[in-house]
Structure formats: structure tokens, C-alpha cells
Design a protein around this motif. Structure first.
Motif, PDB file in Angstrom:
ATOM      1  N   LYS A  11      -3.333  42.352  14.265  1.00  0.00           N
ATOM      2  CA  LYS A  11      -2.688  42.881  15.494  1.00  0.00           C
ATOM      3  C   LYS A  11      -3.763  42.751  16.603  1.00  0.00           C
ATOM      4  O   LYS A  11      -4.869  42.686  16.177  1.00  0.00           O
ATOM      5  N   TYR A  12      -3.392  42.396  17.487  1.00  0.00           N
ATOM      6  CA  TYR A  12      -4.196  42.307  18.899  1.00  0.00           C
ATOM      7  C   TYR A  12      -4.474  43.511  19.580  1.00  0.00           C
ATOM      8  O   TYR A  12      -5.505  43.981  20.051  1.00  0.00           O
ATOM      9  N   THR A  13      -3.666  44.851  19.613  1.00  0.00           N
ATOM     10  CA  THR A  13      -3.648  45.951  19.955  1.00  0.00           C
ATOM     11  C   THR A  13      -3.534  47.007  18.792  1.00  0.00           C
ATOM     12  O   THR A  13      -3.015  46.670  17.944  1.00  0.00           O
ATOM     13  N   TYR A  17       1.315  45.515  15.190  1.00  0.00           N
ATOM     14  CA  TYR A  17       1.084  44.383  14.450  1.00  0.00           C
ATOM     15  C   TYR A  17       1.859  43.143  14.915  1.00  0.00           C
ATOM     16  O   TYR A  17       3.124  43.263  15.068  1.00  0.00           O
ATOM     17  N   VAL A  18       1.352  42.170  14.925  1.00  0.00           N
ATOM     18  CA  VAL A  18       1.994  40.993  15.216  1.00  0.00           C
ATOM     19  C   VAL A  18       2.520  40.228  14.014  1.00  0.00           C
ATOM     20  O   VAL A  18       3.638  39.833  13.936  1.00  0.00           O
ATOM     21  N   LEU A  19       1.533  40.175  12.878  1.00  0.00           N
ATOM     22  CA  LEU A  19       1.709  39.825  11.524  1.00  0.00           C
ATOM     23  C   LEU A  19       1.825  40.714  10.619  1.00  0.00           C
ATOM     24  O   LEU A  19       0.461  41.385  10.564  1.00  0.00           O
ATOM     25  N   ALA A  36      10.348  30.649  14.420  1.00  0.00           N
ATOM     26  CA  ALA A  36      10.658  32.016  14.669  1.00  0.00           C
ATOM     27  C   ALA A  36      11.019  32.049  16.182  1.00  0.00           C
ATOM     28  O   ALA A  36      10.483  31.422  17.113  1.00  0.00           O
ATOM     29  N   PRO A  37      11.488  32.944  16.813  1.00  0.00           N
ATOM     30  CA  PRO A  37      11.725  33.137  18.139  1.00  0.00           C
ATOM     31  C   PRO A  37      10.367  33.451  18.808  1.00  0.00           C
ATOM     32  O   PRO A  37       9.473  33.770  18.194  1.00  0.00           O
ATOM     33  N   SER A  38      10.405  33.541  20.248  1.00  0.00           N
ATOM     34  CA  SER A  38       9.279  33.478  20.970  1.00  0.00           C
ATOM     35  C   SER A  38       8.698  34.913  20.665  1.00  0.00           C
ATOM     36  O   SER A  38       9.248  35.852  20.665  1.00  0.00           O
ATOM     37  N   GLY A  39       7.127  34.753  20.603  1.00  0.00           N
ATOM     38  CA  GLY A  39       6.589  36.155  20.521  1.00  0.00           C
ATOM     39  C   GLY A  39       6.475  36.516  18.859  1.00  0.00           C
ATOM     40  O   GLY A  39       5.597  37.780  18.566  1.00  0.00           O
ATOM     41  N   PHE A  40       6.873  35.974  17.954  1.00  0.00           N
ATOM     42  CA  PHE A  40       6.977  36.237  16.606  1.00  0.00           C
ATOM     43  C   PHE A  40       5.805  36.006  15.942  1.00  0.00           C
ATOM     44  O   PHE A  40       5.463  36.434  14.724  1.00  0.00           O
ATOM     45  N   GLY A  41       4.661  35.266  16.748  1.00  0.00           N
ATOM     46  CA  GLY A  41       3.318  35.151  16.012  1.00  0.00           C
ATOM     47  C   GLY A  41       3.009  33.925  15.448  1.00  0.00           C
ATOM     48  O   GLY A  41       2.126  33.786  14.618  1.00  0.00           O
ATOM     49  N   LYS A  42       4.062  32.887  15.814  1.00  0.00           N
ATOM     50  CA  LYS A  42       3.662  31.672  15.422  1.00  0.00           C
ATOM     51  C   LYS A  42       2.150  31.065  15.702  1.00  0.00           C
ATOM     52  O   LYS A  42       1.506  30.417  14.819  1.00  0.00           O
ATOM     53  N   THR A  43       1.832  30.980  16.961  1.00  0.00           N
ATOM     54  CA  THR A  43       0.820  30.324  17.383  1.00  0.00           C
ATOM     55  C   THR A  43      -0.496  31.343  16.725  1.00  0.00           C
ATOM     56  O   THR A  43      -1.562  30.671  16.409  1.00  0.00           O
ATOM     57  N   THR A  44      -0.254  32.586  16.635  1.00  0.00           N
ATOM     58  CA  THR A  44      -1.176  33.645  15.906  1.00  0.00           C
ATOM     59  C   THR A  44      -1.662  33.166  14.622  1.00  0.00           C
ATOM     60  O   THR A  44      -2.570  33.017  14.229  1.00  0.00           O
ATOM     61  N   LEU A  45      -0.400  32.790  13.880  1.00  0.00           N
ATOM     62  CA  LEU A  45      -0.749  32.281  12.386  1.00  0.00           C
ATOM     63  C   LEU A  45      -1.243  31.076  12.420  1.00  0.00           C
ATOM     64  O   LEU A  45      -2.122  30.670  11.469  1.00  0.00           O
ATOM     65  N   SER A 181       7.706  24.519  16.370  1.00  0.00           N
ATOM     66  CA  SER A 181       8.647  23.896  17.636  1.00  0.00           C
ATOM     67  C   SER A 181       9.933  24.928  17.670  1.00  0.00           C
ATOM     68  O   SER A 181      10.537  25.336  16.385  1.00  0.00           O
ATOM     69  N   HIS A 182      10.275  24.803  18.937  1.00  0.00           N
ATOM     70  CA  HIS A 182      11.539  25.617  19.185  1.00  0.00           C
ATOM     71  C   HIS A 182      12.893  24.598  19.047  1.00  0.00           C
ATOM     72  O   HIS A 182      14.011  25.037  19.197  1.00  0.00           O
ATOM     73  N   GLU A 183      12.405  23.346  18.794  1.00  0.00           N
ATOM     74  CA  GLU A 183      13.225  22.296  19.090  1.00  0.00           C
ATOM     75  C   GLU A 183      13.956  22.015  17.583  1.00  0.00           C
ATOM     76  O   GLU A 183      13.268  21.336  16.656  1.00  0.00           O
TER      77      GLU A 183
HETATM   78  N1  LIG Z   1      -5.073  37.415  22.992  1.00  0.00           N
HETATM   79  C1  LIG Z   1      -3.946  38.001  22.936  1.00  0.00           C
HETATM   80  N2  LIG Z   1      -4.027  39.552  23.376  1.00  0.00           N
HETATM   81  C2  LIG Z   1      -2.989  40.584  22.975  1.00  0.00           C
HETATM   82  N3  LIG Z   1      -1.602  40.096  22.577  1.00  0.00           N
HETATM   83  C3  LIG Z   1      -1.519  38.711  22.349  1.00  0.00           C
HETATM   84  C4  LIG Z   1      -2.490  37.787  22.453  1.00  0.00           C
HETATM   85  N4  LIG Z   1      -2.242  36.444  22.232  1.00  0.00           N
HETATM   86  C5  LIG Z   1      -0.805  36.664  21.527  1.00  0.00           C
HETATM   87  N5  LIG Z   1      -0.320  38.008  21.921  1.00  0.00           N
HETATM   88  C6  LIG Z   1       0.910  38.789  21.818  1.00  0.00           C
HETATM   89  O1  LIG Z   1       1.076  38.413  20.371  1.00  0.00           O
HETATM   90  C7  LIG Z   1       2.431  38.216  19.984  1.00  0.00           C
HETATM   91  C8  LIG Z   1       2.502  36.828  19.292  1.00  0.00           C
HETATM   92  O2  LIG Z   1       2.163  35.889  20.061  1.00  0.00           O
HETATM   93  P1  LIG Z   1       2.034  34.064  19.759  1.00  0.00           P
HETATM   94  O3  LIG Z   1       1.777  33.385  20.824  1.00  0.00           O
HETATM   95  O4  LIG Z   1       1.682  34.050  18.169  1.00  0.00           O
HETATM   96  O5  LIG Z   1       3.702  33.912  19.331  1.00  0.00           O
HETATM   97  P2  LIG Z   1       4.632  32.792  19.138  1.00  0.00           P
HETATM   98  O6  LIG Z   1       5.682  33.170  18.036  1.00  0.00           O
HETATM   99  O7  LIG Z   1       3.737  31.431  19.252  1.00  0.00           O
HETATM  100  O8  LIG Z   1       5.348  32.766  20.813  1.00  0.00           O
HETATM  101  P3  LIG Z   1       5.897  31.350  21.601  1.00  0.00           P
HETATM  102  O9  LIG Z   1       7.025  30.962  20.647  1.00  0.00           O
HETATM  103  O10 LIG Z   1       6.466  32.198  22.639  1.00  0.00           O
HETATM  104  O11 LIG Z   1       4.884  30.552  21.782  1.00  0.00           O
HETATM  105  C9  LIG Z   1       3.136  38.275  21.354  1.00  0.00           C
HETATM  106  O12 LIG Z   1       3.772  39.593  21.616  1.00  0.00           O
HETATM  107  C10 LIG Z   1       1.918  38.084  22.397  1.00  0.00           C
HETATM  108  O13 LIG Z   1       2.374  38.572  23.711  1.00  0.00           O
END
Ligand SMILES: Nc1ncnc2c1ncn2[C@@H]1O[C@H](COP(=O)(O)OP(=O)(O)OP(=O)(O)O)[C@@H](O)[C@H]1O
Length: 208
Positions: A11-13, A17-19, A36-45, A181-183
Motif C-alpha cells: 500500500k502507498y497510503t 491496499y493496492v495489492l 486489469a482495469p486502470s488503477g488495479f496495481g499493474k505498474t506497482t506489481l 497492456s490494455h490492448e
Molecule cells: N506513488 C504513489 N503514491 C500513492 N499512490 C499511488 C502511487 N502510485 C500509484 N498509486 C496508486 O496506486 C494504485 C495503482 O496504481 P498503478 O499505477 O499500479 O495501477 P495500474 O493498474 O498500472 O493503472 P493503469 O492501468 O492506469 O496504468 C492507483 O490507485 C494509484 O493512484
């Protein structure tokens, strides 16, 4: 060789929890979609898999390969926006040779023109710059590649050219590729299997 994330929580905050209890693995030579849809944490993972950020709990294991603390990262991450991952004060010649010297064949296959080498990153288009960022990640020491919306901003022809080079290189060198990818059409076409983060949704709950 296998790259494995086990029971990942992050979790960032402090209140969300993001993941939550995420498991993911990829073997050498595999092409695995991560959707996964936008914001689900793909980039975080992706960042956790590459070791850029540390999970609150859980473990990332790179079986069969040692990660040197200050050495080359065998798990390379390529982002959507190439301008954010290059040094604006370096010319392209220096950027492309940053960690190894790519072969002439690879540079040509990627469609990089000799005349671009003497330019600054700001003097190239997004698609031209991304070709450099992709090649830079294809070092002989790369074992896994995470492509996070790598070609999303590019036209269909450039997208196909870059993916052809990457998939061909990965196959020849037994590299595992994670495709974020979203594609859907792209993921369905190039991936051996797909992991959907939405399936972990029930476990991604707010912390009370
Ligand atoms: N540095 C950060 N600080 C706080 N919250 C963050 C940070 N980076 C990402 N988040 C939040 O964590 C959640 C997951 O973000 P992430 O970028 O991993 O999602 P994603 O699935 O890759 O989204 P997208 O498909 O839109 O790229 C989002 O709600 C985002 O706002």
C-alpha cells in the motif's frame, strides 16, 4: 529460471491496499500478459517484480539467478513514456551504449537510423525514442523483461516492428516477457497465458 512473486501485499497510503495477497510467476521463454482495469496495481506489481519497490510483505524470488545489489538488473522494466527514462543531457549514442553495445543487426531490426545517434532525446519522436529504450533493455544479462504499456502511444506499424524484434530476441535468448497492456488484441495475440489481477479483487479490501 523463474521470476516469482508470492503473497505480495503493498500500500502507498496507510488506509488502502493496492495489492493484496498477489501471486504471480513467469518462466524463462514465456510471454505472460498481466491485465486489469486502470488503477488495479499493474505498474506497482511490475515495479515490485523489478525490485524498484519493496512489498510490505511477501517475497519476490528470482530462481536460478543472483541479483547483484549495485549491478545490472536482470529484470528490466520498460515504461510507456520513454522521455522519462532517459537522461536528457546524454546524446542517443551514449544512451544506447549505457549498459552494453547492441549489435548492428539489432539496431537495424529496430529501425534505428544512424543519423539519430548524434541527437538529444528531445530531438526524437516518442516512437523513435522508445526504440532506444527497448534496445537498451535487451542486454545479454537480461533474463526477464516487463513491458508496461510499452507501445501504447505508438502507431500500429511502429508497435508491430518493436514487438517483432522483442519477441524474436526473447525467443532466441530464452527471456521471459511480461506484457502489461490494455490492448486485448495485442495480449491475445502474443501471450502464452494471461494473469488477470481482477481475480484477486476480493482480497483487495480497505483496511479498517
Ligand atoms: N506513488 C504513489 N503514491 C500513492 N499512490 C499511488 C502511487 N502510485 C500509484 N498509486 C496508486 O496506486 C494504485 C495503482 O496504481 P498503478 O499505477 O499500479 O495501477 P495500474 O493498474 O498500472 O493503472 P493503469 O492501468 O492506469 O496504468 C492507483 O490507485 C494509484 O493512484
Amino acid at each position: 529460471m523463474q521470476l516469482k512473486a508470492e503473497n505480495i501485499n503493498f500500500k502507498y497510503t496507510k488506509d488502502k491496499y493496492v495489492l493484496r495477497d498477489i501471486n504471480f510467476h513467469i518462466n524463462s521463454g514465456e510471454v505472460v500478459g498481466l491485465v486489469a482495469p486502470s488503477g488495479f496495481g499493474k505498474t506497482t506489481l511490475a515495479k515490485i517484480l523489478a525490485g524498484y519497490i519493496t512489498p510490505e510483505s511477501g517475497e519476490v524470488v528470482l530462481e536460478g539467478c543472483k541479483r547483484e545489489k549495485n549491478g545490472y538488473n536482470p529484470v528490466q522494466l520498460i515504461f510507456q513514456h520513454p522521455e522519462k527514462s532517459v537522461n536528457p543531457k546524454w546524446k542517443m549514442k551514449k544512451i544506447i551504449n549505457e549498459s552494453f553495445t547492441p549489435s548492428k543487426e539489432l539496431i537495424e531490426a529496430m529501425g534505428i537510423k544512424e543519423g539519430w545517434m548524434n541527437r538529444w532525446p528531445s530531438e526524437l519522436s516518442g516512437g523513435e525514442l522508445q526504440r532506444f529504450c527497448v534496445i537498451r533493455a535487451l542486454s545479454p544479462n537480461t533474463k526477464f523483461l516487463i513491458a508496461d504499456e510499452m507501445t501504447t502511444m505508438l502507431d500500429a506499424i511502429t508497435q508491430a516492428q518493436i514487438w517483432n524484434v522483442v519477441l524474436d530476441y526473447a525467443k532466441k535468448n530464452d527471456i521471459g516477457v511480461v506484457v502489461i497492456s490494455h490492448e486485448k488484441a495485442l495480449v491475445d495475440k502474443i501471450c502464452d497465458r494471461v494473469v488477470d489481477l481482477e481475480e484477486f479483487k476480493e482480497e483487495q479490501k480497505e483496511v479498517v
